[in-house]
Design a protein around this motif. Structure first.
Motif, PDB file in Angstrom:
ATOM      1  N   ARG A  30       0.833  -1.176   0.020  1.00 15.37           N
ATOM      2  CA  ARG A  30       0.063   0.059  -0.002  1.00 15.37           C
ATOM      3  C   ARG A  30       0.668   1.315  -0.056  1.00 15.37           C
ATOM      4  O   ARG A  30       0.243   2.368  -0.369  1.00 15.37           O
ATOM      5  CB  ARG A  30      -0.929  -0.038   1.040  1.00 15.37           C
ATOM      6  N   ALA A  35      -5.060   6.264  -0.006  1.00 19.97           N
ATOM      7  CA  ALA A  35      -5.998   5.252   0.771  1.00 19.97           C
ATOM      8  C   ALA A  35      -7.435   5.226   0.448  1.00 19.97           C
ATOM      9  O   ALA A  35      -7.622   6.260   0.046  1.00 19.97           O
ATOM     10  CB  ALA A  35      -5.695   5.923   2.296  1.00 19.97           C
ATOM     11  N   LYS A  36      -7.761   4.092   0.379  1.00 23.24           N
ATOM     12  CA  LYS A  36      -9.196   3.995  -0.037  1.00 23.24           C
ATOM     13  C   LYS A  36     -10.267   4.488   1.109  1.00 23.24           C
ATOM     14  O   LYS A  36      -9.556   4.447   2.268  1.00 23.24           O
ATOM     15  CB  LYS A  36      -9.625   2.256  -0.333  1.00 23.24           C
ATOM     16  N   THR A  90     -10.065   3.564   4.880  1.00 22.18           N
ATOM     17  CA  THR A  90      -8.690   2.537   5.426  1.00 22.18           C
ATOM     18  C   THR A  90      -7.847   3.755   5.650  1.00 22.18           C
ATOM     19  O   THR A  90      -7.884   4.765   5.590  1.00 22.18           O
ATOM     20  CB  THR A  90      -8.379   1.974   4.161  1.00 22.18           C
ATOM     21  N   GLN A 143       0.229   4.536  -2.377  1.00 21.90           N
ATOM     22  CA  GLN A 143      -0.989   4.387  -2.872  1.00 21.90           C
ATOM     23  C   GLN A 143      -2.056   5.323  -2.086  1.00 21.90           C
ATOM     24  O   GLN A 143      -1.864   5.253  -1.046  1.00 21.90           O
ATOM     25  CB  GLN A 143      -1.500   2.808  -2.869  1.00 21.90           C
ATOM     26  N   ALA A 159      -1.213   4.343   4.532  1.00 20.99           N
ATOM     27  CA  ALA A 159       0.021   3.758   4.782  1.00 20.99           C
ATOM     28  C   ALA A 159       1.022   4.302   5.267  1.00 20.99           C
ATOM     29  O   ALA A 159       1.229   5.474   5.086  1.00 20.99           O
ATOM     30  CB  ALA A 159       0.200   2.727   3.539  1.00 20.99           C
TER      31      ALA A 159
END
Length: 100
Positions: free
Chosen positions: A55, A60-61, A64, A58, A67
């Protein structure tokens, strides 16, 4: 014996600050951390923020945790990425926004 313990603790603290020397400000944590244990052997932050090295970098969705960045990781003995031991004390550089 006491001097060695203080010396080691001071080294870890100074190393943590040196690693973060380029940071302009303290990074605020957008949630309450009351009751979250952060010790050398147990760090509750890692359960959500270091769940997978994949992650890193990337976005964060929704729903979530963000990271941990790549500089908070290191290659472990088995070759897999794991959180760097020098970064275990998150509160050296991060603090809950509700403290301000």
């Amino acid at each position: 014996m006491m001097t060695k313990k203080i010396g080691a603790a001071a080294f870890v603290l100074l190393a943590a600050f040196a690693v973060n020397a380029g940071a302009a400000t303290n990074v605020l944590i957008p949630h309450d951390t009351k009751g979250m244990e952060i010790t050398k052997d147990k760090n509750m932050c890692l359960m959500c923020h270091a769940d997978s090295y994949k992650r890193v970098g990337q976005p964060a969705k929704k729903g979530t945790a963000t990271a941990m960045p790549a500089d908070h990781w290191m290659k472990g003995k088995n070759g897999a990425m794991e959180p760097a031991p020098i970064r275990y004390n998150c509160s050296v550089c991060h603090s809950p926004a509700n403290n301000y």
